[in-house]
Design an enzyme around this catalytic site. Structure first.
Site, short mmCIF file in Angstrom:
data_model
loop_
_atom_site.label_atom_id
_atom_site.label_comp_id
_atom_site.label_asym_id
_atom_site.label_seq_id
_atom_site.Cartn_x
_atom_site.Cartn_y
_atom_site.Cartn_z
N SER A 144 6.23 -31.15 -4.92
CA SER A 144 6.06 -32.43 -6.36
C SER A 144 7.46 -33.17 -4.69
O SER A 144 7.15 -33.63 -3.55
CB SER A 144 7.24 -32.29 -7.18
N ASP A 292 5.94 -40.33 -5.09
CA ASP A 292 6.07 -39.45 -4.02
C ASP A 292 5.28 -38.40 -3.55
O ASP A 292 4.04 -39.06 -3.60
CB ASP A 292 6.88 -38.11 -5.26
N ASP A 294 2.96 -35.82 -4.39
CA ASP A 294 1.75 -35.62 -4.95
C ASP A 294 1.45 -36.79 -6.15
O ASP A 294 0.16 -36.46 -6.53
CB ASP A 294 2.07 -34.30 -5.72
N ASP A 296 2.85 -37.97 -8.54
CA ASP A 296 3.41 -38.07 -10.23
C ASP A 296 4.62 -39.12 -10.63
O ASP A 296 4.17 -39.02 -11.43
CB ASP A 296 3.29 -36.48 -10.40
#
Length: 513
Positions: A144, A292, A294, A296
């Protein structure tokens, strides 16, 4: 790639400093000692399994991926979900594609079908695919918003929800019990040939689900100019497709995939979005959107070039969904997220629920309370009617819709909310520590429940997740250890920024940080 091959790979890759390399060279070739000393298990935290990439104690490596996936496989087999399969996605981090292949092989070796994304994809797309494919579980190889040296495994459950506390505990127990990993019994090509591995392309369905939900016709009438910053991650294709379909003029910075994320933390913060701020001002954009690594989590720069804290974004979206779209329902936030959301909910006759840090707690409470929105101060948020997890791409599309429907600039909407509900200032501080210091702080604050002299009137104290002190004037302070990084985090929200900083200083001095 076996343990020894991977160990030698990291040595040749100049990943470690010279002193560490000498230590590792001394045991090179001793497979038993390498396995005992450098292949230790990571623990599940609020964001799944995360660690620094490499061969070493508490590191993300092939062994870690295999063991975690085997534990999940054993859990699935016990649940009788073998026939439903598992979807696997991965982001642009180092070793993500390789780790995704290892996870797929491990599942296939257990007779569980693995649906592997054909390319780098946003985490929210995995949540969506779980719902459409009907899989029993999903795996995303990502860390993440953690630094580039990290990678990890995040587990989703049926329907695309974050694994809750009970499920996480069960999976962790199965992982800890793993003694045999049959992954070497099959190769990737064989898995495809046997129908146990299938590469999929769910992008179109995911994008259509957002396009069908957002008021695209209204956006088309505005001729908006939007600046995007994917932060070298995986959101560009999705966001650009949605916005260009709505006839927005879209300009992108930091669009290439980079395992080092341009040398910066792949988290959309005031510090990391300086370039986007300048771009919005220089190009006179209506809005700047960032996600960010990824995709999410979301970061926003308004039309004036101001960085909007995720707390502001969460309040903006809830305010818009209730006031302008006529939705009804509560909101959910974690303990480190603004209490301004509570005020807005109360003004509409609704409730705001507080839960521990970790999006699994937010998604579980949203499901239980049929909440409109749930979010956290780090930029993750979910909206009812979409996927069950956080989605920076959908949140971005809703913000663009908000500008179009209200006919107002984002800065004007935010100012309206502040005039109506007042303002709050948040101070956030992170501290590193030694294992001894962590143990001492845990004993002091959470076992002995000692605290410094509080210079404000205290309403109540909570130990739901670390320590949180609620003040009678509406302010609060939270002190807790991160579940994804070796950090102690202090969050404090007060009416004035200087007061929030001063309250943080009280704990900083008391804990000798």
């Amino acid at each position: 790639m076996g343990y020894m091959d991977e160990f030698n790979f990291w040595l040749s890759d100049s990943y470690f400093d010279e002193e560490t390399k000498k230590e590792l060279e001394a045991i090179k070739g001793n497979e038993k000692e390498i396995e005992d000393r450098f292949y230790k298990e990571l623990e599940f935290g609020t964001g799944g399994l995360r660690g620094v990439i490499g061969a070493g104690t508490n590191r993300m490596n092939i062994y870690t991926v295999r063991k975690a996936t085997q534990g999940l496989a054993n859990y699935i087999l016990k649940q009788g979900g073998k026939e439903k399969g598992v979807a696997i996605a991965y982001d642009s981090r180092r070793m993500s594609p390789e780790f995704a292949d290892e996870a797929a092989l491990c599942l296939a070796a257990n007779g569980i079908k693995a649906y592997v994304f054909d390319a780098l994809r946003p985490t929210p797309e995995l949540s969506f695919a779980l719902r459409t494919l009907g899989c029993i579980s999903g795996i995303v190889i990502t860390a993440s918003h953690n630094p580039a040296v990290y990678n990890g495994i995040k587990v989703f459950t049926s329907g695309g929800r974050d694994a809750d506390e009970v499920q996480t505990a069960d999976i962790e127990r199965y992982i800890n019990e793993v003694t045999d990993i049959p992954v070497d019994d099959m190769n990737y090509a064989e898995g495809i040939e046997k129908g146990l591995i299938e590469e999929i392309y769910p992008l179109n369905e995911y994008l259509d689900s957002i396009i069908d939900t957002v008021d695209m016709e209204k956006i088309k009438t505005r001729g908006l100019r939007i600046a995007l910053d994917p932060m070298y991650g995986v959101s560009e294709t999705s966001l650009k497709t949605i916005l260009m379909t709505a006839r927005c003029e879209v300009e992108t910075i930091h669009e290439r995939h980079d395992t080092l994320f341009g040398g910066k933390l792949p988290a959309p913060t005031a510090e990391t979005l300086r370039a986007l701020q300048n771009y919005v001002i220089d190009r006179r954009c209506d809005l700047g959107l960032a996600t960010d690594g990824d995709a999410d989590r979301i970061g926003v720069i308004d039309d004036q070039g101001n960085f909007l804290h995720p707390n502001d974004i969460l309040v903006l979206l809830y305010y818009y969904l209730v006031k302008y779209k006529g939705w009804h329902g509560p909101a959910v936030r974690n303990i480190c997220t603004t209490h301004l959301l509570d005020r807005v909910a109360e003004s509409f006759g609704e409730k705001c629920y507080e839960v521990p840090v970790g999006f699994k707690h937010i998604s579980a409470k949203m499901f239980e309370a049929d909440a409109i929105i749930g979010g956290e101060s780090s930029g993750g948020m979910a909206v009812r009617g979409h996927i069950k997890g956080k989605d920076g791409i959908y949140a971005s599309a809703l913000l663009v819709e908000m500008i179009a429907v209200t006919g107002m600039k984002l800065s004007e909407i935010m100012e309206t909310i502040r005039r109506e509900f007042g303002g709050m200032a948040l101070e956030e501080r992170d501290y590193r520590f030694s294992p001894q210091k962590k143990e001492a702080i845990q004993k002091q604050l959470l076992v002995d429940k000692e605290m410094p002299q509080i210079p404000y009137e205290v309403e109540r104290v909570s130990y739901m997740d670390g320590l949180k002190i609620y003040l009678k004037d509406g302010g609060w302070i939270s002190v807790r250890f991160s579940g994804t990084e070796p950090l102690l985090r202090i969050f404090c929200e007060m009416k004035e920024k200087k007061d929030a900083a001063a309250f943080c200083k009280v704990f900083e001095e008391y804990l000798e940080l």
